[in-house]
Design a protein around this motif. Structure first.
Motif, PDB file in Angstrom:
ATOM      1  N   TYR A 270       0.826  -1.215   0.000  1.00  0.00           N
ATOM      2  CA  TYR A 270       0.000   0.000   0.000  1.00  0.00           C
ATOM      3  C   TYR A 270       0.859   1.262   0.000  1.00  0.00           C
ATOM      4  CZ  TYR A 270      -2.646   3.718   2.409  1.00  0.00           C
ATOM      5  OH  TYR A 270      -3.196   4.907   2.788  1.00  0.00           O
ATOM      6  N   THR A 271       1.806   1.359   0.929  1.00  0.00           N
ATOM      7  CA  THR A 271       2.617   2.580   1.023  1.00  0.00           C
ATOM      8  C   THR A 271       3.576   2.712  -0.162  1.00  0.00           C
ATOM      9  OG1 THR A 271       4.208   1.432   2.472  1.00  0.00           O
ATOM     10  CG2 THR A 271       2.463   2.694   3.535  1.00  0.00           C
ATOM     11  N   PHE A 272       4.031   1.586  -0.710  1.00  0.00           N
ATOM     12  CA  PHE A 272       4.915   1.618  -1.878  1.00  0.00           C
ATOM     13  C   PHE A 272       4.170   2.167  -3.087  1.00  0.00           C
ATOM     14  CE2 PHE A 272       7.239  -0.378  -5.445  1.00  0.00           C
ATOM     15  CZ  PHE A 272       8.533   0.032  -5.139  1.00  0.00           C
ATOM     16  N   TYR A 273       2.939   1.707  -3.282  1.00  0.00           N
ATOM     17  CA  TYR A 273       2.145   2.192  -4.415  1.00  0.00           C
ATOM     18  C   TYR A 273       1.859   3.694  -4.277  1.00  0.00           C
ATOM     19  CZ  TYR A 273       1.207  -2.682  -5.710  1.00  0.00           C
ATOM     20  OH  TYR A 273       1.326  -3.991  -6.095  1.00  0.00           O
ATOM     21  N   VAL A 274       1.536   4.124  -3.072  1.00  0.00           N
ATOM     22  CA  VAL A 274       1.271   5.550  -2.862  1.00  0.00           C
ATOM     23  C   VAL A 274       2.524   6.375  -3.133  1.00  0.00           C
ATOM     24  CG1 VAL A 274       0.686   7.307  -1.142  1.00  0.00           C
ATOM     25  CG2 VAL A 274      -0.640   5.183  -1.251  1.00  0.00           C
ATOM     26  N   ALA A 275       3.668   5.899  -2.622  1.00  0.00           N
ATOM     27  CA  ALA A 275       4.918   6.640  -2.810  1.00  0.00           C
ATOM     28  C   ALA A 275       5.260   6.783  -4.294  1.00  0.00           C
ATOM     29  CB  ALA A 275       6.052   5.932  -2.068  1.00  0.00           C
ATOM     30  N   LEU A 276       5.113   5.704  -5.070  1.00  0.00           N
ATOM     31  CA  LEU A 276       5.435   5.774  -6.491  1.00  0.00           C
ATOM     32  C   LEU A 276       4.456   6.672  -7.256  1.00  0.00           C
ATOM     33  CD1 LEU A 276       6.616   2.176  -7.417  1.00  0.00           C
ATOM     34  CD2 LEU A 276       7.873   4.302  -7.739  1.00  0.00           C
ATOM     35  N   LYS A 277       3.217   6.724  -6.814  1.00  0.00           N
ATOM     36  CA  LYS A 277       2.253   7.621  -7.461  1.00  0.00           C
ATOM     37  C   LYS A 277       2.643   9.075  -7.225  1.00  0.00           C
ATOM     38  CE  LYS A 277      -1.607   8.792  -9.536  1.00  0.00           C
ATOM     39  NZ  LYS A 277      -1.856   8.507 -10.970  1.00  0.00           N
ATOM     40  N   ILE A 278       2.987   9.419  -5.985  1.00  0.00           N
ATOM     41  CA  ILE A 278       3.318  10.798  -5.663  1.00  0.00           C
ATOM     42  C   ILE A 278       4.649  11.205  -6.284  1.00  0.00           C
ATOM     43  CG2 ILE A 278       3.892  12.361  -3.753  1.00  0.00           C
ATOM     44  CD1 ILE A 278       1.852  10.845  -2.069  1.00  0.00           C
ATOM     45  N   ILE A 279       5.605  10.266  -6.332  1.00  0.00           N
ATOM     46  CA  ILE A 279       6.929  10.596  -6.862  1.00  0.00           C
ATOM     47  C   ILE A 279       6.927  10.634  -8.384  1.00  0.00           C
ATOM     48  CG2 ILE A 279       9.334   9.827  -7.044  1.00  0.00           C
ATOM     49  CD1 ILE A 279       8.964   8.612  -4.215  1.00  0.00           C
ATOM     50  N   CYS A 280       6.351   9.603  -9.025  1.00  0.00           N
ATOM     51  CA  CYS A 280       6.445   9.571 -10.493  1.00  0.00           C
ATOM     52  C   CYS A 280       5.181   9.061 -11.182  1.00  0.00           C
ATOM     53  CB  CYS A 280       7.660   8.775 -10.946  1.00  0.00           C
ATOM     54  SG  CYS A 280       7.872   7.167 -10.188  1.00  0.00           S
ATOM     55  N   SER A 281       4.028   9.196 -10.548  1.00  0.00           N
ATOM     56  CA  SER A 281       2.721   8.975 -11.184  1.00  0.00           C
ATOM     57  C   SER A 281       2.508   7.579 -11.749  1.00  0.00           C
ATOM     58  CB  SER A 281       2.490  10.010 -12.310  1.00  0.00           C
ATOM     59  OG  SER A 281       2.500  11.308 -11.798  1.00  0.00           O
ATOM     60  N   LEU A 282       3.101   6.561 -11.121  1.00  0.00           N
ATOM     61  CA  LEU A 282       2.890   5.187 -11.566  1.00  0.00           C
ATOM     62  C   LEU A 282       1.685   4.588 -10.860  1.00  0.00           C
ATOM     63  CD1 LEU A 282       6.486   3.662 -11.745  1.00  0.00           C
ATOM     64  CD2 LEU A 282       5.095   4.580 -13.598  1.00  0.00           C
ATOM     65  N   ASP A 283       0.894   3.831 -11.598  1.00  0.00           N
ATOM     66  CA  ASP A 283      -0.270   3.160 -11.034  1.00  0.00           C
ATOM     67  C   ASP A 283       0.062   1.696 -10.741  1.00  0.00           C
ATOM     68  OD1 ASP A 283      -2.098   5.343 -11.144  1.00  0.00           O
ATOM     69  OD2 ASP A 283      -2.190   5.087 -13.320  1.00  0.00           O
ATOM     70  N   PRO A 284      -0.678   1.060  -9.810  1.00  0.00           N
ATOM     71  CA  PRO A 284      -0.432  -0.349  -9.483  1.00  0.00           C
ATOM     72  C   PRO A 284      -0.475  -1.234 -10.715  1.00  0.00           C
ATOM     73  CG  PRO A 284      -1.909   0.625  -7.869  1.00  0.00           C
ATOM     74  CD  PRO A 284      -1.726   1.647  -8.954  1.00  0.00           C
ATOM     75  N   GLY A 285       0.426  -2.223 -10.751  1.00  0.00           N
ATOM     76  CA  GLY A 285       0.496  -3.154 -11.869  1.00  0.00           C
ATOM     77  C   GLY A 285       1.754  -3.988 -11.781  1.00  0.00           C
ATOM     78  N   SER A 286       2.032  -4.763 -12.826  1.00  0.00           N
ATOM     79  CA  SER A 286       3.171  -5.679 -12.798  1.00  0.00           C
ATOM     80  C   SER A 286       4.499  -4.934 -12.687  1.00  0.00           C
ATOM     81  CB  SER A 286       3.168  -6.550 -14.062  1.00  0.00           C
ATOM     82  OG  SER A 286       3.217  -5.738 -15.235  1.00  0.00           O
ATOM     83  N   GLU A 287       4.593  -3.759 -13.288  1.00  0.00           N
ATOM     84  CA  GLU A 287       5.834  -2.980 -13.213  1.00  0.00           C
ATOM     85  C   GLU A 287       6.144  -2.604 -11.762  1.00  0.00           C
ATOM     86  OE1 GLU A 287       7.894   0.935 -15.361  1.00  0.00           O
ATOM     87  OE2 GLU A 287       5.705   0.765 -15.261  1.00  0.00           O
ATOM     88  N   LEU A 288       5.124  -2.202 -11.027  1.00  0.00           N
ATOM     89  CA  LEU A 288       5.327  -1.828  -9.628  1.00  0.00           C
ATOM     90  C   LEU A 288       5.638  -3.039  -8.763  1.00  0.00           C
ATOM     91  CD1 LEU A 288       4.139   0.875 -10.619  1.00  0.00           C
ATOM     92  CD2 LEU A 288       2.994   1.062  -8.400  1.00  0.00           C
ATOM     93  N   GLU A 289       5.047  -4.171  -9.072  1.00  0.00           N
ATOM     94  CA  GLU A 289       5.317  -5.382  -8.302  1.00  0.00           C
ATOM     95  C   GLU A 289       6.780  -5.793  -8.424  1.00  0.00           C
ATOM     96  OE1 GLU A 289       2.536  -8.319  -9.527  1.00  0.00           O
ATOM     97  OE2 GLU A 289       0.776  -7.207  -8.802  1.00  0.00           O
ATOM     98  N   GLU A 290       7.329  -5.688  -9.645  1.00  0.00           N
ATOM     99  CA  GLU A 290       8.747  -5.999  -9.842  1.00  0.00           C
ATOM    100  C   GLU A 290       9.629  -5.000  -9.094  1.00  0.00           C
ATOM    101  OE1 GLU A 290      12.025  -6.493 -13.460  1.00  0.00           O
ATOM    102  OE2 GLU A 290       9.900  -6.244 -13.927  1.00  0.00           O
ATOM    103  N   MET A 291       9.249  -3.734  -9.131  1.00  0.00           N
ATOM    104  CA  MET A 291      10.002  -2.718  -8.390  1.00  0.00           C
ATOM    105  C   MET A 291       9.976  -2.997  -6.887  1.00  0.00           C
ATOM    106  SD  MET A 291       9.121   0.946 -10.122  1.00  0.00           S
ATOM    107  CE  MET A 291       9.590   1.360 -11.804  1.00  0.00           C
ATOM    108  N   ALA A 292       8.830  -3.438  -6.399  1.00  0.00           N
ATOM    109  CA  ALA A 292       8.705  -3.716  -4.964  1.00  0.00           C
ATOM    110  C   ALA A 292       9.641  -4.846  -4.539  1.00  0.00           C
ATOM    111  CB  ALA A 292       7.262  -4.067  -4.622  1.00  0.00           C
ATOM    112  N   LEU A 293       9.775  -5.873  -5.378  1.00  0.00           N
ATOM    113  CA  LEU A 293      10.684  -6.978  -5.068  1.00  0.00           C
ATOM    114  C   LEU A 293      12.129  -6.498  -5.015  1.00  0.00           C
ATOM    115  CD1 LEU A 293       9.137  -9.806  -7.296  1.00  0.00           C
ATOM    116  CD2 LEU A 293       9.022  -9.627  -4.800  1.00  0.00           C
TER     117      LEU A 293
END
Length: 478
Positions: free
Chosen positions: A186-209
């Motif tokens: 949850y907090t990772f998705y919010v941080a990426l949205k505020i920093i660089c406007s990315l929405d939840p998806g496979s790209e974010l899941e790989e970044m989280a790992l």
């Protein structure tokens, strides 16, 4: 002939063993003496704080510190006083544990210090070795601060609310979830949205790992070998940098505006002051790390504290039920709703006080400094322990009791409560963190009941302090 060779080899082995038995202890004693000479050689006007005279070469007291930093501090305070010497992460350190000394390090004399994070942390996040420099940091804060102030933050409430709802959609009846894992997403998705406007998806899941691997190497030994956590963190960092570079390149080709932190950093209007791509990547990674790990940990602690204090839990539920009254189930929270969560905010403040947030904030003096009769030598590490005075009974009576009423009527005295640090490096994302926590707590309490699974197993300290095991819970709809 073979017997003579075997006998000769055996004698050589015996000689080597004898030499090692003699030379080994001599080298150990020499290392310890050099350690003592290094401490005592700074005996100028003031004195170095007291500490353990003999510690392991290179490792010092690091293992005891990492095992339980809070207990480490308590034992040293009882033996040596509230300012003491310790050998940590292979370096000479002075630990300060009072509000006055922490304010001096972090605010009053802040221009005489620079960040003192372990070498592993700085090289993983910033191979350019520029983003922690004072002028660079001040410029970054000016740009990022305009995006994260309370007025600007209001525009993110609806998005944070939607991410919180998405994060809870898979909490089926009687399901066991690991709350720490859930809150990190949850907090990772919010941080990426505020920093660089990315929405939840496979790209974010790989970044989280990859972010998890970066985190694991943050406080590791600075040894770049294939089997080390540090090496794994560097590879994960490179993968994240590659993803960030794609985003940066894409932005330069597009004409649309994103109104996020990355855009502000890329197109800052200071003449001749453009950030390089490598610096942009390092900034995004540092903001991302700061923006999700501690917030997710505090959410876990908050839910644990509420579960352990059912009377407070019922009062907080009533606050959120009143906010939901008159709203449809699909209606988003707004800024006015956030301002109504006064009791919940006090619960968050008390959680941050009791959850060992910021066990140490490392700094390094740029020249010899003196404070309160002690010498703080240039090049040493200074650790300001915020949690030490957050749990000091002289400042907070019955400090381990969870009591949100401490923050009524103005709260604690000034400079005795610093969950987000102090001075010109105070956490920029404090308002974002509080808003994320308030919104997530609202949706959990409005929709679910939960109970802890298994016994309390203590604390897992690194990279942030969390309940050991991540706090697994069994959830049910309300």
């Amino acid at each position: 002939m073979k017997h003579r060779i075997a006998d000769s080899t055996k004698r050589d082995m015996e000689v080597l063993m004898l030499v090692s038995l003699i030379v080994g202890p001599m080298l150990l004693v020499l290392a310890l003496l050099l350690q003592q000479m290094q401490r005592s050689s700074s005996g100028r006007k003031s004195r170095i704080p007291k500490g353990n005279n003999w510690t392991l070469p290179f490792f010092g007291e690091t293992f005891n510190f990492l095992k339980d930093p809070h207990n480490f501090h308590l034992k040293h305070i009882a033996r040596f006083g509230e300012t003491f010497y310790a050998s940590l992460f292979g370096e000479n350190c002075i630990v300060v544990t009072t509000p006055e000394a922490s304010k001096w390090v972090l605010q009053t004399a802040q221009q005489s210090f620079r960040p003192g994070y372990p070498r592993s942390a700085t090289t993983i996040v910033d191979p350019t070795e520029t983003i922690y420099q004072p002028k660079f940091h001040a410029r970054m804060r000016k740009i990022v601060g305009s995006t994260l102030n309370p007025d600007a933050l209001q525009h993110y409430v609806k998005y944070i609310d939607s991410v919180a709802r998405i994060s809870l959609t898979n909490w089926e009846s009687n399901r066991i979830v690991n709350l720490y894992d859930e809150m990190k997403k949850y907090t990772f998705y919010v941080a990426l949205k505020i920093i660089c406007s990315l929405d939840p998806g496979s790209e974010l899941e790989e970044m989280a790992l990859n972010m998890e691997k970066v985190k694991d190497g943050f406080f590791s030994l600075h040894i770049d070998l294939p089997w080390t956590r540090y090496h794994s963190a560097l590879k994960a960092r490179d993968a994240l940098y590659k993803s960030f570079k794609k985003i940066i390149d894409r932005r330069r080709k597009e004409s649309r505006r994103y109104n996020d932190i990355l855009e502000d950093l890329m197109f800052s209007d200071e003449p001749g002051q453009k950030f390089t791509d490598a610096q942009l990547q390092a900034l995004v990674l540092s903001l991302l790390f700061a923006g999700y790990e501690t917030t997710s940990a505090q959410l876990v602690w908050t839910m644990k504290r509420l579960h352990e204090n059912p009377d407070i839990l019922e009062s907080v539920k009533a606050e959120h039920d009143a906010i939901r009254k008159g709203k449809l189930r699909e209606d988003s929270l707004n800024w006015e709703d956030i301002k109504e969560m006064k009791l919940t905010l006090r619960v968050i403040y008390e959680t941050m006080r009791t959850s060992h947030l910021d066990v140490f904030i490392p700094r390094e003096p740029l020249q010899d400094l003196e404070y309160d009769g002690f010498l703080f030598p240039k090049g040493w590490k200074i650790h300001a322990s915020i949690s030490a005075f957050h749990l000091n009974p002289k400042i907070f009576p019955d400090p381990y009791k969870f009591d949100p009423s401490r923050f009524e009527d103005g709260g604690p005295p000034p400079n005795t409560y610093m969950p987000f640090g102090n001075g010109n490096r105070r956490c920029l994302g404090s308002e974002v963190a509080k808003t994320q926590m308030l919104i997530s707590i609202h949706h959990i309490l409005s929709n679910y009941r939960w109970e802890a699974v298994g016994p309390d197993r203590g604390i897992q300290w690194w990279a942030v302090a969390i309940p050991k095991g991540g706090y697994p819970i069994k959830v049910q709809p309300r």
